[in-house]
Enzyme design. Structure first.
Site, PDB file in Angstrom:
ATOM      1  N   HIS A  67      -3.384   7.400   1.987  1.00  0.00           N
ATOM      2  CA  HIS A  67      -3.752   6.070   1.505  1.00  0.00           C
ATOM      3  C   HIS A  67      -5.147   5.755   2.048  1.00  0.00           C
ATOM      4  O   HIS A  67      -5.450   6.051   3.201  1.00  0.00           O
ATOM      5  CB  HIS A  67      -2.732   5.041   1.993  1.00  0.00           C
ATOM      6  CG  HIS A  67      -3.182   3.640   1.752  1.00  0.00           C
ATOM      7  ND1 HIS A  67      -3.631   3.224   0.517  1.00  0.00           N
ATOM      8  CD2 HIS A  67      -3.292   2.569   2.579  1.00  0.00           C
ATOM      9  CE1 HIS A  67      -3.980   1.947   0.601  1.00  0.00           C
ATOM     10  NE2 HIS A  67      -3.791   1.523   1.843  1.00  0.00           N
ATOM     11  N   ASN A  82     -10.041  -0.070  -0.522  1.00  0.00           N
ATOM     12  CA  ASN A  82      -8.579   0.024  -0.446  1.00  0.00           C
ATOM     13  C   ASN A  82      -7.986  -0.555  -1.731  1.00  0.00           C
ATOM     14  O   ASN A  82      -8.025  -1.766  -1.945  1.00  0.00           O
ATOM     15  CB  ASN A  82      -8.086  -0.756   0.784  1.00  0.00           C
ATOM     16  CG  ASN A  82      -6.567  -0.737   0.928  1.00  0.00           C
ATOM     17  OD1 ASN A  82      -5.845  -0.332   0.021  1.00  0.00           O
ATOM     18  ND2 ASN A  82      -6.086  -1.187   2.070  1.00  0.00           N
ATOM     19  N   CYS A 110       0.815  -1.226   0.000  1.00  0.00           N
ATOM     20  CA  CYS A 110       0.000   0.000   0.000  1.00  0.00           C
ATOM     21  C   CYS A 110       0.848   1.276   0.000  1.00  0.00           C
ATOM     22  O   CYS A 110       0.353   2.361  -0.288  1.00  0.00           O
ATOM     23  CB  CYS A 110      -0.954   0.007   1.182  1.00  0.00           C
ATOM     24  SG  CYS A 110      -2.152  -1.329   1.090  1.00  0.00           S
TER      25      CYS A 110
HETATM   26  N1  COA Z   1     -18.870  -8.215   8.544  1.00  0.00           N
HETATM   27  C1  COA Z   1     -19.383  -8.451   9.756  1.00  0.00           C
HETATM   28  N2  COA Z   1     -18.646  -8.733  10.841  1.00  0.00           N
HETATM   29  C2  COA Z   1     -17.324  -8.796  10.676  1.00  0.00           C
HETATM   30  C3  COA Z   1     -16.711  -8.583   9.432  1.00  0.00           C
HETATM   31  C4  COA Z   1     -17.529  -8.280   8.338  1.00  0.00           C
HETATM   32  N3  COA Z   1     -17.062  -8.041   7.107  1.00  0.00           N
HETATM   33  N4  COA Z   1     -15.370  -8.713   9.572  1.00  0.00           N
HETATM   34  C5  COA Z   1     -15.144  -8.981  10.856  1.00  0.00           C
HETATM   35  N5  COA Z   1     -16.333  -9.055  11.528  1.00  0.00           N
HETATM   36  C6  COA Z   1     -16.541  -9.345  12.947  1.00  0.00           C
HETATM   37  C7  COA Z   1     -15.389 -10.076  13.577  1.00  0.00           C
HETATM   38  O1  COA Z   1     -15.502 -11.458  13.324  1.00  0.00           O
HETATM   39  C8  COA Z   1     -15.556  -9.717  15.025  1.00  0.00           C
HETATM   40  O2  COA Z   1     -16.567 -10.530  15.565  1.00  0.00           O
HETATM   41  P1  COA Z   1     -16.441 -11.117  17.058  1.00  0.00           P
HETATM   42  O3  COA Z   1     -16.395  -9.910  17.947  1.00  0.00           O
HETATM   43  O4  COA Z   1     -17.681 -11.924  17.194  1.00  0.00           O
HETATM   44  O5  COA Z   1     -15.183 -11.921  17.065  1.00  0.00           O
HETATM   45  C9  COA Z   1     -16.093  -8.298  14.987  1.00  0.00           C
HETATM   46  O6  COA Z   1     -16.593  -8.091  13.641  1.00  0.00           O
HETATM   47  C10 COA Z   1     -15.042  -7.230  15.275  1.00  0.00           C
HETATM   48  O7  COA Z   1     -13.885  -7.537  14.503  1.00  0.00           O
HETATM   49  P2  COA Z   1     -12.598  -6.645  14.588  1.00  0.00           P
HETATM   50  O8  COA Z   1     -11.582  -7.219  13.667  1.00  0.00           O
HETATM   51  O9  COA Z   1     -12.232  -6.385  16.008  1.00  0.00           O
HETATM   52  O10 COA Z   1     -13.167  -5.279  13.977  1.00  0.00           O
HETATM   53  P3  COA Z   1     -12.429  -3.903  13.785  1.00  0.00           P
HETATM   54  O11 COA Z   1     -13.205  -2.834  14.405  1.00  0.00           O
HETATM   55  O12 COA Z   1     -10.954  -3.987  14.084  1.00  0.00           O
HETATM   56  O13 COA Z   1     -12.556  -3.682  12.213  1.00  0.00           O
HETATM   57  C11 COA Z   1     -11.169  -3.822  10.263  1.00  0.00           C
HETATM   58  C12 COA Z   1     -11.946  -4.581  11.316  1.00  0.00           C
HETATM   59  C13 COA Z   1     -10.480  -4.825   9.359  1.00  0.00           C
HETATM   60  C14 COA Z   1     -12.143  -2.991   9.467  1.00  0.00           C
HETATM   61  C15 COA Z   1     -10.138  -2.889  10.940  1.00  0.00           C
HETATM   62  O14 COA Z   1      -9.413  -3.617  11.911  1.00  0.00           O
HETATM   63  C16 COA Z   1      -9.171  -2.292   9.974  1.00  0.00           C
HETATM   64  O15 COA Z   1      -9.534  -1.493   9.145  1.00  0.00           O
HETATM   65  N6  COA Z   1      -7.870  -2.626  10.111  1.00  0.00           N
HETATM   66  C17 COA Z   1      -6.837  -2.082   9.300  1.00  0.00           C
HETATM   67  C18 COA Z   1      -6.964  -2.637   7.929  1.00  0.00           C
HETATM   68  C19 COA Z   1      -5.990  -2.020   7.004  1.00  0.00           C
HETATM   69  O16 COA Z   1      -5.874  -0.847   6.976  1.00  0.00           O
HETATM   70  N7  COA Z   1      -5.339  -2.882   6.253  1.00  0.00           N
HETATM   71  C20 COA Z   1      -4.508  -2.519   5.202  1.00  0.00           C
HETATM   72  C21 COA Z   1      -3.346  -1.720   5.640  1.00  0.00           C
HETATM   73  S1  COA Z   1      -2.798  -0.931   4.226  1.00  0.00           S
END
Ligand code: COA
Length: 317
Positions: free
Chosen positions: A244, A274, A113
């Site tokens: 980004h 993304n 990224c």
């Molecule tokens: N739809 C519904 N529920 C979902 C889901 C989806 N698409 N993806 C995950 N969940 C659930 C999880 O299973 C979890 O359930 P649980 O509490 O029963 O275990 C719950 O949602 C919370 O998951 P969590 O991973 O803690 O959520 P979050 O608030 O961290 O959001 C992301 C997840 C991926 C959106 C976030 O962590 C993020 O944006 N991270 C950075 C990603 C990024 O920038 N990556 C690239 C870098 S360049």
């Protein structure tokens, strides 16, 4: 030493848009969850016949047209991608072929990224040292090809697209500073575990989202400080933040760090998801073409991604 100035921008999105509602049919997710946690409404996904190189070609043509450049004017092509069309030739060489450009240096950069920041920074060094005068710098991706479409924790996040710019030698100030970093210690948080050498197939994106999120916010905060300090600028000197586009909450945290209202931040994550190395040049092109970004304004571009890699480019447009 020459200065390097952005003289044209372009972008391309695949025809097919996939909404959050469309994804509800694929995995156990909802429009509300995706919107609240990421700020994404839809992303574009390639169809048969569309590839990283074909998207790059359209973005590059637009950028060259805006800059008033013909193929024979380009003397350097740097293309950032994690999703090349082939193992070789590089996608930069495939793009060179498509544009009918012969002889100039052309190569790919892989910094996930942060790839476009790496590519732009490298092109600027070529121009500053006099090794090139007119560079095409491209970020292009078909992330949909390395997404596991049964994994709801990753498949809702990514999209395909390309963005490009023309960077020319100039006497007017353009790129003001570039800062690049990497730390390979975090492979287990974000990776595609396969590759030609170890598995002969790429595999799919694996991510520990929560940990990546926290690292991204703190690291981007540091890169903002580093960039401002290196240029002896105040937060208020930045006209536009072009981050980004991974997650609206990460973008908001960086804007807060800069004391910037969201009206000075270019946000496309809602429309594009993304798109990895393509996200910054896509966002730049959107805001240049809709008239928000004006000549003479100061732009801060920053990214964080797999590797981990991170970096910034400060530019006067
Ligand atoms: N739809 C519904 N529920 C979902 C889901 C989806 N698409 N993806 C995950 N969940 C659930 C999880 O299973 C979890 O359930 P649980 O509490 O029963 O275990 C719950 O949602 C919370 O998951 P969590 O991973 O803690 O959520 P979050 O608030 O961290 O959001 C992301 C997840 C991926 C959106 C976030 O962590 C993020 O944006 N991270 C950075 C990603 C990024 O920038 N990556 C690239 C870098 S360049």
């Amino acid at each position: 030493m020459n200065l390097a100035r952005i003289t044209g921008t372009g972008s391309c999105l695949p025809q097919r848009a996939v909404t959050n509602q469309d994804l509800e049919d694929l995995v156990d997710t909802s429009d509300d969850w995706i919107w609240e946690r990421t700020g994404i409404r839809k992303r574009h996904i390639v169809s048969a016949g569309e590839t990283t190189a074909s998207l790059a070609e359209q973005a590059a043509c637009q950028a060259m047209q805006m800059a008033g450049k013909r193929p024979q004017d380009i003397d350097l092509i740097i293309l950032a991608t994690t999703t090349p069309d082939q193992v070789f030739p590089s996608t930069a060489c495939l793009l060179q072929q498509r544009l009918g450009i012969h002889g100039c240096a052309a190569f790919d950069i892989q910094a996930v990224c942060t790839g476009f920041i790496y590519a732009l920074s490298t092109a600027e060094k070529f121009i500053r040292t006099g090794s090139a005068r007119c560079a095409l710098v491209v970020g292009a991706e078909t992330l949909s090809k390395i997404v596991d479409w049964t994994d709801r924790t990753t498949c809702v996040l990514f999209g395909d697209g390309a963005g490009a710019l023309v960077l020319e030698a100039s006497e007017e100030s353009g790129i003001l500073s570039t800062h690049l970093h990497a730390d390979g210690a975090y492979e287990n948080l974000l990776r595609v575990p396969g590759g030609i050498s170890n598995r002969e197939a790429s595999g799919y994106i694996e991510m520990r989202g929560n940990e990546v999120f926290r690292m991204a916010v703190t690291t981007l905060g540091r890169i903002v400080d580093e960039t401002l300090e290196a240029n002896q600028l105040h937060k208020s000197d930045i006209d536009w933040l072009i981050p980004h586009q991974a997650n609206i909450r990460i973008i908001q945290a960086t804007a807060k760090k800069l004391g910037m209202g969201m009206e000075r931040v270019v946000v496309t994550v809602d429309q594009h998801g993304n798109t990895s190395a393509a996200s910054i040049p896509l966002a730049l092109d959107v805001a240049v073409r809709d008239g928000r970004i004006q000549r003479g304004e100061t732009l801060l571009m920053e990214a964080f991604g797999g590797g981990f890699t991170w970096g910034s480019v400060l530019a006067k447009f």
